[in-house]
Write a protein that holds these residues in place. Structure first.
Motif, PDB file in Angstrom:
ATOM      1  N   LEU A 165      26.671  63.288 -30.428  1.00 20.67           N
ATOM      2  CA  LEU A 165      27.912  63.754 -29.801  1.00 20.67           C
ATOM      3  C   LEU A 165      28.626  64.749 -30.703  1.00 20.67           C
ATOM      4  N   TYR A 166      28.616  64.500 -32.021  1.00 20.42           N
ATOM      5  CA  TYR A 166      29.244  65.440 -32.957  1.00 20.42           C
ATOM      6  C   TYR A 166      28.575  66.804 -32.883  1.00 20.42           C
ATOM      7  N   GLY A 351      42.120  68.835 -29.386  1.00 18.72           N
ATOM      8  CA  GLY A 351      42.699  68.148 -28.233  1.00 18.72           C
ATOM      9  C   GLY A 351      42.010  68.514 -26.937  1.00 18.72           C
ATOM     10  N   ILE A 352      41.612  69.794 -26.804  1.00 21.93           N
ATOM     11  CA  ILE A 352      40.956  70.238 -25.573  1.00 21.93           C
ATOM     12  C   ILE A 352      39.615  69.540 -25.393  1.00 21.93           C
ATOM     13  N   ILE A 353      38.793  69.506 -26.450  1.00 22.90           N
ATOM     14  CA  ILE A 353      37.479  68.873 -26.352  1.00 22.90           C
ATOM     15  C   ILE A 353      37.616  67.365 -26.192  1.00 22.90           C
ATOM     16  N   ASP A 367      35.654  58.518 -29.521  1.00 25.12           N
ATOM     17  CA  ASP A 367      34.749  58.890 -30.619  1.00 25.12           C
ATOM     18  C   ASP A 367      35.031  60.312 -31.094  1.00 25.12           C
ATOM     19  N   VAL A 368      35.220  61.235 -30.136  1.00 23.68           N
ATOM     20  CA  VAL A 368      35.507  62.628 -30.486  1.00 23.68           C
ATOM     21  C   VAL A 368      36.819  62.725 -31.264  1.00 23.68           C
ATOM     22  N   ALA A 369      37.823  61.956 -30.848  1.00 18.08           N
ATOM     23  CA  ALA A 369      39.116  61.976 -31.532  1.00 18.08           C
ATOM     24  C   ALA A 369      38.974  61.522 -32.983  1.00 18.08           C
ATOM     25  N   LYS A 374      36.820  66.660 -38.754  1.00 17.46           N
ATOM     26  CA  LYS A 374      35.501  67.041 -39.262  1.00 17.46           C
ATOM     27  C   LYS A 374      34.823  68.021 -38.311  1.00 17.46           C
ATOM     28  N   LEU A 375      35.130  67.890 -37.035  1.00 21.62           N
ATOM     29  CA  LEU A 375      34.609  68.812 -36.029  1.00 21.62           C
ATOM     30  C   LEU A 375      35.180  70.211 -36.251  1.00 21.62           C
ATOM     31  N   LEU A 376      36.479  70.291 -36.506  1.00 20.75           N
ATOM     32  CA  LEU A 376      37.109  71.587 -36.791  1.00 20.75           C
ATOM     33  C   LEU A 376      36.558  72.172 -38.089  1.00 20.75           C
TER      34      LEU A 376
END
Length: 394
Positions: A165-166, A351-353, A367-369, A374-376
């Motif tokens: 997912l990451y 926030g959008i993703i 999970d995304v939150a 780290k995603l950014l």
């Protein structure tokens, strides 16, 4: 000298990525090297060959024509609101997105886009050894955008691991939507917009491979995607595409109003209190990064300020600011900064993703939150990597 800085830029990216890697022993160095070589060859083809220049000219002319067609609809509804000889950003740049959104909807409905996306994704999976789904999302995000791409993969959200997912989200945040490419080309040179879109596909996968490597069992390497518009009538699809494009234009317009006004207020306050604007402070903070990337020190502060502006606001705000100062910068700096700006890597995109995934699957949205920062971090490294690759060519 530029090759020395190119190596330093690559080293910066890999050190920063390696430092936060969650599984260093599984990093595929051969795959990363192969993708880097392909990036350099593609950038060389696009920017330094007559064939590449001709392709860019055709793409730029096509989008310019599409923007003109879009403006005819805008003029019919809003004609007379503009002053004679003046251009309004919302009317002439943002609202034509509605028309381009319709075209993308049509190409998707007749299954031309899914066929192209799947084909390129399969070829990429052979090159980098990563999963078919990872490569599918990397390609489709560059066309559909960071939110819409998850609509086509919602069946997979329940079964994929958090690590996969990451990777999917890194590709989504490192991409842009084809619907707003025409708008970008009114502010940046079309050649840099096109090369950035292509390079970002590879950069996102390289960074994900560095920060988030994993071994994928063969039985999990499947691609199950939903065809957007497959269950609705043609005219219903057109109506929904119109509304989707209009929502994008309104959202971007609203964000520009808020962020530009906020930035001006903060700059004003910092100017009164400290005698220096907030953007100038950001420029000094990011200047060392810009310098290591290969941007001359005399231009590093200005370039760093634009890069930081994109990170804390969005790419539109940064592009508008960059448009005002680009004339006084060298072509190499303009190219590198332009490529850096063409992605959704900024704080608001977290926030959008997160919202897009959460709307489809509550648990995976959480999970995304959790890995949002780290995603950014990863998607920003991907933007830096793409800019460094272009710096090698220019």
């Amino acid at each position: 000298m530029k090759y020395v800085f190119a190596l330093l830029g690559l080293l910066l990216v890999f050190v920063l990525g390696y430092a936060v890697s969650n599984n260093r022993k599984d990093i595929r160095y051969k795959s990363i090297t192969a993708m880097l070589v392909v990036q350099i060859l593609l950038a060389l083809l696009i920017l330094n060959t007559s064939a590449g220049i001709m392709i860019i000219r055709v793409i730029a002319d096509t989008f310019a024509k599409l923007m003109e067609y879009g403006i005819t609809g805008v003029d019919f509804v809003f004609g007379g609101l503009e002053n004679e000889g003046m251009s309004t950003f919302f009317l002439d740049v943002l609202l034509p997105i509605v028309f381009i959104s319709v075209l993308i909807g049509i190409l998707n409905y007749v299954k031309i886009l899914p066929l192209i996306i799947k084909g390129i994704g399969i070829v990429l999976s052979k090159l980098n050894g990563m999963g078919k789904l990872e490569n599918y999302v990397a390609v489709s995000a560059a066309i559909l955008g960071q939110s819409e791409v998850f609509l086509t993969t919602k069946k997979q959200l329940d079964v994929i691991t958090k690590r996969r997912l990451y990777t999917l989200c890194t590709s989504a945040m490192s991409a842009v939507s084809a619907a707003i490419v025409g708008a970008y080309m009114t502010m940046l040179s079309p050649q840099y917009v096109v090369v950035a879109i292509i390079l970002n596909i590879f950069s996102a996968l390289i960074i994900a491979n560095l920060i988030n490597p994993y071994k994928l069992p063969p039985e999990e390497d499947v691609t199950v995607v939903e065809e957007l518009g497959a269950r609705e009538s043609f005219f219903q699809m057109i109506s929904e595409s119109v509304m989707d494009g209009f929502k994008v234009a309104i959202i971007v317009g609203a964000m520009l109003i808020g962020f530009i006004a906020l930035m001006e207020m903060i700059n004003g306050l910092f100017g009164i209190i400290f005698g220096i604007t907030f953007q100038e402070i950001l420029g000094y903070i990011f200047a060392p990064i810009a310098y290591v990337m290969g941007i001359p020190w005399v231009e590093a502060v200005q370039a760093g300020g634009i890069m930081a502006t994109k990170l804390v606001t969005n790419e539109f705000v940064a592009m508008l600011s960059f448009k005002d100062i680009a004339v006084g910068l060298s072509e190499r700096t303009v190219g590198m900064v332009s490529v850096f700006l063409v992605s959704f890597a900024n704080f608001s995109s977290i926030g959008i993703i997160t919202g897009a995934v959460k709307a489809l699957n509550e648990k995976r949205g959480e999970d995304v939150a959790q890995f949002g920062l780290k995603l950014l971090y990863g998607s920003t490294l991907a933007s830096i990597l793409s800019a460094v690759i272009v710096g090698v060519i220019l």
